[in-house]
Enzyme design. Structure first.
Site, short mmCIF file in Angstrom:
data_model
loop_
_atom_site.label_atom_id
_atom_site.label_comp_id
_atom_site.label_asym_id
_atom_site.label_seq_id
_atom_site.Cartn_x
_atom_site.Cartn_y
_atom_site.Cartn_z
N LYS A 22 -72.50 20.90 -30.89
CA LYS A 22 -72.46 19.45 -31.14
C LYS A 22 -73.85 18.92 -31.48
CE LYS A 22 -72.63 16.39 -27.55
NZ LYS A 22 -73.70 15.38 -27.63
N ASN A 23 -74.85 19.33 -30.69
CA ASN A 23 -76.17 18.73 -30.85
C ASN A 23 -76.95 19.30 -32.03
OD1 ASN A 23 -75.60 17.02 -28.81
ND2 ASN A 23 -76.86 18.04 -27.26
N ARG A 95 -75.39 7.47 -28.97
CA ARG A 95 -76.84 7.31 -29.15
C ARG A 95 -77.37 8.12 -30.34
NH1 ARG A 95 -81.69 6.50 -26.44
NH2 ARG A 95 -83.11 8.15 -26.97
N CYS A 119 -74.13 7.76 -23.67
CA CYS A 119 -73.94 8.03 -22.23
C CYS A 119 -74.88 7.15 -21.42
CB CYS A 119 -74.33 9.48 -21.92
SG CYS A 119 -73.17 10.67 -22.50
N ARG A 124 -82.73 4.90 -21.88
CA ARG A 124 -82.96 5.90 -22.94
C ARG A 124 -83.56 5.20 -24.14
NH1 ARG A 124 -77.95 9.74 -23.88
NH2 ARG A 124 -79.49 10.99 -24.98
N ASP A 310 -78.82 19.22 -19.63
CA ASP A 310 -77.38 19.14 -19.95
C ASP A 310 -76.55 20.12 -19.12
OD1 ASP A 310 -77.55 17.09 -21.87
OD2 ASP A 310 -78.28 18.52 -23.34
N VAL A 332 -85.93 15.17 -16.94
CA VAL A 332 -85.70 14.70 -18.32
C VAL A 332 -85.06 13.31 -18.29
CG1 VAL A 332 -84.65 15.20 -20.55
CG2 VAL A 332 -85.52 17.08 -19.13
N ARG A 402 -66.05 14.15 -25.68
CA ARG A 402 -67.14 13.85 -26.63
C ARG A 402 -67.96 15.10 -26.91
NH1 ARG A 402 -71.07 9.42 -24.89
NH2 ARG A 402 -72.04 10.28 -26.74
#
Ligand code: EPU
Length: 423
Positions: A22-23, A95, A119, A124, A310, A332, A402
């Site tokens: 996904k990222n 985001r 999220c 953020r 994550d 983080v 998601r």
């Protein structure tokens, strides 16, 4: 709304190939907006809610997108960008949509992008993105919740991130590709997804070197061209499935990714008493069959190659049934402990103070009704439910959807008992 009904206590066993990341997919498909002519083909795009949100953003600005979720192939034709604004209604859903700033600025000479949502991981901000575009020569202002960036052509130059920012690095890569001069990004994020994005951009004609290291150099080119590109496997889905083996005393082989990306995760699972072996493209994790042999662990989340934030909720779930006290420090996203309340409902003993969690392992977790607060916290809770005695209900699984394509089917394929039902 849907929920998972999970009958816990089943040992997971089997092999599974992960979907595309996904990222990596999000910045790559949004990055395809940079390509002014022709149709690009992007393969291994996972059919996730966030991908469909990105498609809406791309279509809103004028790109022609077709996507076949069955074969995970997307085509993008961004010849005709008609809109330089990304509205709040789209940005609030995810985001990562802020990644549209770079491509729109380059294509239109001006971009108006609403400050993003996504999220709830505490504050953020996007100040690094904004400062870095300023360093490349953009004129930046803010008005009514929108960031407005203007530059007929970006200059290029030196960009320094105070701390490595994943999407910040990607956004600046877009800005730098067709700038007037060379750009050097210092303290860049080193995540494997950045390497994937750079490979995609280089395949379309960019000249990026050093991706995957803290210093990235971008030599300018005049224009990108259409490309056929395949996205890499998802290391976060892999990590979640690996921890499924750890928490159920099972044996799971995950394939479709480079095991080097998982070095720290493998190391921590070894410390916890799991057996871990790798091939060129797969990792097999065997959890200890005797729960007393699952040892506690110390984790500090850190930008790659550190332990991924994550997967913090996932490893916390495993540590909940370890024999002793585990310590997890989140560096983080310091507020990323929303799952601990839900874990307690399953009988876990977790105390949080600021950015630190202390987990006293319990003999067993027991099923309860809980809810998923965000993508990765939701995945951690699925793991906890897999280990819990009895039946659990996990509500608000749209968060999990998601970031994970039919996570229940993946776990069921390995022997779990998870039903997706209307809540
Ligand atoms: N930060 C700032 N200012 C900025 C940007 C970041 O202060 O302008 C801070 C953040 O608040 C955070 C740290 O820098 O404390 C790192 O944030 P980063 O920018 O790296 O996060 P991101 O790019 O917004 C991506 C992933 C997240 C993942 C983080 C960390 C995507 C689409 N998102 O977010 O993934 O947690 O990097 O690795 O790539 C998820 O997939 O569930 C997810 C949340």
């Amino acid at each position: 709304m849907e929920k998972f009904v999970i009958n816990g206590g089943r040992r997971l066993e089997g092999s599974i190939k992960v979907d595309g990341s996904k990222n990596a997919a999000l910045p790559i498909i949004l990055g395809a907006l940079m390509i002014p002519k022709g149709e690009s083909v992007i393969r291994n795009v996972p059919p996730l809610r966030d991908i469909f949100t990105a498609i809406k953003v791309m279509e809103f600005v004028g790109a022609k997108v077709s996507y076949d979720p069955k074969i995970c192939v997307m085509t993008v034709d961004a010849s005709n960008i008609t809109e330089n604004t990304a509205p709040y209604e789209l940005m609030r859903q995810m985001r990562a949509s802020f990644l549209v700033l770079g491509p729109l600025l380059v294509r239109c000479g001006e971009a108006r992008v609403s400050l993003p949502g996504g999220c709830s991981l505490g504050s953020r901000p996007v100040d690094y993105h904004i400062k870095a575009f300023g360093d490349l020569g953009a004129e930046i202002s803010e008005e009514a919740g929108f960031v407005i960036a203007k530059a007929s052509k970006l200059r290029g130059g030196m960009v320094y991130f105070d701390r490595p920012s994943h999407t910040g690095t990607e956004n600046i890569l877009y800005g730098a590709i067709t700038a007037k001069e060379q750009t050097i990004i210092t303290n860049a994020a080193c995540d494997p997804e950045i390497i994937d994005v750079a490979k995609f951009l280089n395949a379309s004609g960019a000249r990026i070197s050093g991706a995957g290291s803290p210093t990235i150099v971008v030599e300018p080119v005049s224009e990108l061209k259409a490309v056929d590109y395949t996205i890499s496997g998802d290391r976060l889905v892999a990590g979640t499935l690996m921890m499924g083996a750890a928490i159920t005393g099972g044996k799971v082989e995950v394939s479709g990714l480079d095991p080097d990306w998982m070095s720290i995760v493998c190391l921590k699972l070894l410390e916890m008493g799991c057996d871990v072996s790798t091939t060129d493209s797969s990792i097999t994790v065997t959890g200890p069959s005797d729960q007393n042999k699952l040892y506690p662990v110390n984790i500090t989340t850190f930008p790659y190659p550190g332990f991924p934030t994550d997967l913090q909720a996932c490893i916390m779930a495993v540590s909940c049934i370890a024999s002793g006290t585990s310590y997890i420090r989140e560096t983080v996203f310091v507020d990323r402990f929303v799952h601990t309340m839900e874990l307690r409902r399953l009988g876990a003993d977790v105390a949080v103070s600021g950015a630190e969690a202390v987990i006293q392992g319990v003999k067993e977790l027991t099923g309860a009704a809980i809810m998923a607060p965000d993508i990765r916290a939701g995945a951690g809770l699925v793991l906890a439910c897999l280990a819990a005695k009895g039946t659990s209900e996990l509500l608000r699984i749209y968060h999990v959807d998601r970031g994970y394509y039919r996570l229940e089917e993946k776990f069921n394929q390995l022997g779990a008992d998870i039903k997706r039902m209307q809540s």
